[in-house]
Design an enzyme around this catalytic site. Sequence first.
Site, PDB file in Angstrom:
ATOM      1  CE1 TYR A  65      -4.158  -1.607   0.356  1.00 14.05           C
ATOM      2  CE2 TYR A  65      -3.366  -2.571   2.404  1.00 14.05           C
ATOM      3  CZ  TYR A  65      -4.324  -2.497   1.407  1.00 14.05           C
ATOM      4  OH  TYR A  65      -5.434  -3.289   1.465  1.00 14.05           O
ATOM      5  CD  GLU A 111      -6.084  -4.327   9.451  1.00 11.87           C
ATOM      6  OE1 GLU A 111      -7.229  -4.322   8.944  1.00 11.87           O
ATOM      7  OE2 GLU A 111      -5.094  -4.772   8.846  1.00 11.87           O
ATOM      8  CG  ASN A 168      -7.974  -1.670  -0.166  1.00 11.42           C
ATOM      9  OD1 ASN A 168      -7.537  -2.695  -0.694  1.00 11.42           O
ATOM     10  ND2 ASN A 168      -8.073  -1.532   1.141  1.00 11.42           N
ATOM     11  CD  GLU A 169     -10.880  -5.403   1.730  1.00 15.00           C
ATOM     12  OE1 GLU A 169     -10.776  -6.633   1.849  1.00 15.00           O
ATOM     13  OE2 GLU A 169     -10.782  -4.617   2.694  1.00 15.00           O
ATOM     14  CD  GLU A 242      -5.937  -7.046   1.633  1.00 12.89           C
ATOM     15  OE1 GLU A 242      -6.529  -7.492   2.650  1.00 12.89           O
ATOM     16  OE2 GLU A 242      -5.888  -5.835   1.366  1.00 12.89           O
TER      17      GLU A 242
END
Length: 589
Positions: A65, A111, A168-169, A242
């Site tokens: 990232y 996170e 991202n997601e 992932e």
Amino acid sequence: MTATDTRADVDSVAALTYRDSVLLRGGRPHRILAGAVHYFRVHPEQWEDRLRRLAAMGANTVDTYIAWNFHEEIEGEPSFEGWRDVERFIRLAGEIGLDVYVRPSPYICAEWSNGGLPSWLTGRTRSVRTGDPVYREAVERWYAELLPRLAPLQAVHGGPIVAVQVENEYGSFGSDLEHLVHQRDLLRSAGIVELLTTADGITAGMHEHGSVEGAMPSFTFGTGVSAAVELLPPKTPLLCSELWGGWFDHWGERHHVRSAESMIGTVDELLAAGGSVSLYMAHGGTNFGLWNGANWDGAIQPTATSYDSDAPIAEDGRVGAKFEALRASFAPFHDVPLPELPAAPRFQPPQTTNLAPEASLIGSVAALAASAPRPHPATFEELGVAEGLVAYEATAVVEAGENVLAIRGLHDRATVFVDGARVATLERDGETSAALPVSSGPVTITLVVENVGRINYGPRIGEHKGILDGVLLGRRYVHGWAHRVIPMDAPRPVGAPGTDGFAVARLDVAEPADAWLAFPGGVKGFVWLNGFLLGRYWNVGPQVTLYAPAPLWRAGANTVRVLDLEQLGDTVEVRDMPELGPVEEFIGS
């Protein structure tokens, strides 16, 4: 290359293409065998070691990232130097022989504090990851700084970047297709010609809302190869961007692990299905400083300082059964023998040293300059503070029957002092009120408020910190609040020692080497090694030891300083092994 170029135009120059469900590199069938390593979680002097370990594991690609807020803490002042020199990290990967899969997004989850979005931006708009003009203009300015640095490092120009993620997601968050189109077009218009991807979970809704034409969809899961195969569009290669081979830890929970047998079972199933993989994480690293994120599941769940993630390459670089299993599974996909593993990390010999109290928390706070009073307490965002601690101070008469202090909108934790005496600790998901001693005249109320971590996933991304509403004493608001921002980059102990606050230890070492630090008896604090903020400890666990990498040590005298908000311990222990807490087998979903 413009945003309107066709996929055929891009395929003519991109290193990675696909045809009839087969991923190709330079026209030949290819598998991405990747592992995630985040440059922002690894000391830059250890980048090469961790990347060489990744290559020795059998990976042919590193996945990283790019954390926007790590680079642009202050709006308009982006930094790409030192630890933030992502170009050097990418070039280094290429020199080692690894391809690079870049995920700038600009939201990253991970996170990481605020999912990588700067707090100065989320302080201005709630409409992140949409076509909102405030959000979009900020992203465009950021990409104008970032993408010209990435474009020359693409494979088409002889660099190692072979794939770039659009978002991202997103299918777990929103439904603004225009936003995805704009993100894709920003990349193409900036000269990004390599393979574009998206990444989403294994439900139809996630993929429907997270996909965009012109980007190859991919998946994120712990297990679920068969579900991914069912969702895969026709003629599209199977890629898990992932594959969760482990999991992260929240404070107050157990240390999450996943067995090597379970992990490699899913990896082998994916490879047998013809798929490509990026293991999340291959090397987790550390949430140094105050960069940890948080989740929300009915209550705030701050992520621990360690991001070890039970990865095959541990936080301190050691390897074990997962590493060996992956090396065995990846080796058949290589035409040459895998590189040797670098030398094992070296550790400081164990020692214990006394912590000498320096200054109490309230004394050090009182010595800081205060802002002009405001009618209501300000949020961190209003003060221009991203992370850490802010002290709020006001005076009031505490009357009988009206002596219960209540904080409305506490985010996240407050230590309450009255005339310098500790009264209570309040938490947003626990007690947010406390009875104060009745006074005959005005008293000084001080609230030391901690941001325990900005939420990085879900609808609460961008949530503000500090005191969001106000402070009641009985039925009435307390007005006239001054603010003191507690500096976390350079701690300033002032005043008499106390049972909380600052303490210091001097450690002599023969030469720099890795170490783990523990603070027995300490409750909740922050730790600096030679002025560098390692992170937080908290006696709720699971993490006991903090990783102190070799580049932060000096031969000879070293200084360890602690700021404990509750109760100082007596010693600092230097250990050669981590203690990350009681374990729990866990597979992310």
